[in-house]
Every structure is written in structure tokens, then in C-alpha cells.
Design an enzyme around this catalytic site. Sequence first.
Site, PDB file in Angstrom:
ATOM      1  N   ALA A  66       0.870  -1.178   0.000  1.00 27.58           N
ATOM      2  CA  ALA A  66       0.000   0.000   0.000  1.00 27.58           C
ATOM      3  C   ALA A  66       0.907   1.228   0.000  1.00 27.58           C
ATOM      4  O   ALA A  66       2.073   1.153   0.409  1.00 27.58           O
ATOM      5  CB  ALA A  66      -0.893  -0.024   1.225  1.00 27.58           C
ATOM      6  N   GLY A 111       0.694  -4.948   0.953  1.00 17.52           N
ATOM      7  CA  GLY A 111      -0.494  -5.027   0.096  1.00 17.52           C
ATOM      8  C   GLY A 111      -0.247  -5.770  -1.217  1.00 17.52           C
ATOM      9  O   GLY A 111      -1.192  -6.279  -1.822  1.00 17.52           O
ATOM     10  N   GLU A 114      -0.511  -9.372  -0.320  1.00  7.88           N
ATOM     11  CA  GLU A 114      -1.948  -9.571  -0.055  1.00  7.88           C
ATOM     12  C   GLU A 114      -2.755  -9.620  -1.352  1.00  7.88           C
ATOM     13  O   GLU A 114      -3.702 -10.393  -1.480  1.00  7.88           O
ATOM     14  CB  GLU A 114      -2.453  -8.445   0.861  1.00  7.88           C
ATOM     15  CG  GLU A 114      -1.868  -8.554   2.260  1.00  7.88           C
ATOM     16  CD  GLU A 114      -2.086  -7.303   3.103  1.00  7.88           C
ATOM     17  OE1 GLU A 114      -1.831  -6.192   2.608  1.00  7.88           O
ATOM     18  OE2 GLU A 114      -2.525  -7.438   4.249  1.00  7.88           O
ATOM     19  N   GLU A 134       4.612  -4.886   7.441  1.00  8.67           N
ATOM     20  CA  GLU A 134       3.809  -3.854   8.117  1.00  8.67           C
ATOM     21  C   GLU A 134       4.242  -3.549   9.545  1.00  8.67           C
ATOM     22  O   GLU A 134       4.295  -2.384   9.942  1.00  8.67           O
ATOM     23  CB  GLU A 134       2.322  -4.242   8.114  1.00  8.67           C
ATOM     24  CG  GLU A 134       1.638  -4.099   6.769  1.00  8.67           C
ATOM     25  CD  GLU A 134       1.751  -5.339   5.890  1.00  8.67           C
ATOM     26  OE1 GLU A 134       2.544  -6.244   6.217  1.00  8.67           O
ATOM     27  OE2 GLU A 134       1.044  -5.399   4.878  1.00  8.67           O
TER      28      GLU A 134
END
Length: 260
Positions: A66, A111, A114, A134
Site C-alpha cells: 500500500a 499489500g 496480499e 507492516e
Amino acid sequence: MGFNNILFEKDGKIALVSINRPKALNALNSETLKELDVVIDQIAEDDDIYAVVLTGAGEKAFVAGADITEMKDMTTVEGRKFGILGNKVFRKLELLDKPVIAAINGFALGGGCELSLACDIRLASEKAKFGQPEVGLGITPGFGGTQRLTRVVGLGMAKELIYTAKIIKADEALRIGLVNRVIESDKLLDEAKALANQIAANAPIAVKLCKAAINRGIQSDIDTALSYESEAFGECFSTEDQKEGMTAFTERRDKSFKNK
Ligand code: CAA
């Protein structure tokens, strides 16, 4: 609709979607997530697309996570909203009634890892690197990592990866079952497309029903799961493609599926 951060093309029965922000290593900002949401809808509505390949533009990254620049100054409310957006889009991808192959050409972090986990099948190039960094940034995984990574590689391995924030190479990802295959970098996309075409040669409704039965069943007890399979199996017999597939077999000729 034109996209700023996504490339979308059709090649016969397959769609190729590339996350395209190479300068930011394809990091997912809100705009990219919203564009991905639109692309998934377009693919869902297109009866001529039977399978999808998802990759990252450029040489270095699938998706490096992200967008940290966008997240840096978020409030609690904004952070939650961003997480909900990512989860909504990735869940839509997971539920898309066509198989999605992630062609992981480089960094698949946070992300990005993911995103690959929301796909049906993961193929990695030799250069691919995976991780959930993260906790090293002071956050938890936010687009499904705490849930899907566990389901794919198991509790202990997922916890080790998430708690340590370590980055692993493609061969280690293969060893722990995070990816199906590791492929030479310059052959990755061709192999992903070949796999998509191999899937697309089969009866699309049957493939779609398999995806739903597998995805729903894995979350259920075995009796409920088997009832999903029986439902799917029965439904196939209302399709033209079942008649075609079995008639072609008995007549010893090539089959021609119509997605009907
Ligand atoms: N967000 C925003 N920008 C990013 C980014 C990210 N996740 N990852 C890389 N970039 C940008 C860099 O800021 C840099 O931009 P500038 O050239 O403008 O400075 C550009 O992409 C190239 O990156 P680097 O110079 O850092 O390239 P490198 O080869 O030295 O390192 C890397 C590559 C190891 C992947 C490194 O970029 C990195 O660690 N990126 C962050 C990875 C990460 O932590 N991802 C998880 C994000 S959190 C998350 O995803 C939460 C969630 O679950 C939803």
C-alpha cells in the site's frame, strides 16, 4: 474509462491487468484501488473473458505494498477507511467468477503480497520477493494478510512472516507453498498466459463453479462443503457445455464450449 494506474488488455479469452505505477514500485494508493475495483467489474461483466492474469508493470515490482506516502499522516478514521477499501476490492477479486493468476514479477510486499493472495494461483519469477513488512512500519497488514496468508501457508509460517516482517525470496515462497511455481523472469508472463489459456480451454461455467465451491468450501465444515460441490455438480447438467463436452467425448471429436 481510461485508467491512470492500471493497464488492461484482452488477448483472446484472457485479460491481462497490470498495476502501473512503476515509479512508486506499483504501490497501491486509493486511486489505484478504485481503478482496480472498476476493472474487476468490467471483467466480471465480459462473457468473453474466461481467465485473468494480474501482474505489475516495470522490471522491479509486482506491487511494493500500500502507498506509504498516502498512509503516513492518516488519522484512525482514514486508516480504517483505507483498509476497508483495500479489503473490499481484494474480496471482489477473490470472488470474481473467473480464475485469476498472479504473475509475480518482483517485489510483492505488504499489500502486494496480499493482492497475490486474493488471486487463485500465484506464479513467481526468480526475482520475486515476498513479505508482510507492516509491523516494521507500526501497522498491521490491512488488505487481508492476517487472514489469507494464514489460510495459504498455515498458522505458524504466517505468524513468523508477519511478526518478523522479513522478506523472503521466490525459492523460499515455493518451499512454504506461497507460490505454485518459480519461473525464469523473461518467461513469467508467457507461462502465466499459457496457464490462463489452458484454463480458458475448459468449460467456463464448470471452472467458475469449481472456484466458488473451493472458496466457499474451504471456509466450511466438510459436510456443508460437500453440499456446495453437489450443488455445483448438479448445476453443470443444466448447461449446454456439459452436453457439448460429453457428446464430443463420445463422438471422439474436439469440443467447442460456448460459456452457456
Ligand atoms: N509506498 C509508496 N512508495 C513506495 C513504496 C510504497 N509501499 N514502495 C516503494 N515506493 C517508492 C519509493 O518511495 C521510491 O520513490 P522515490 O523514487 O520517489 O523516492 C520508489 O518507489 C523506488 O523505491 P526505492 O528507492 O525504495 O527502491 P529500492 O530498490 O531501494 O527498494 C523496496 C525497494 C525494498 C521494495 C523498498 O521500496 C521498500 O521497502 N518499499 C516499501 C515496502 C513496504 O513496506 N510495503 C508495505 C507497505 S504497508 C502495506 O502494504 C499495508 C497493507 O497491508 C495494506
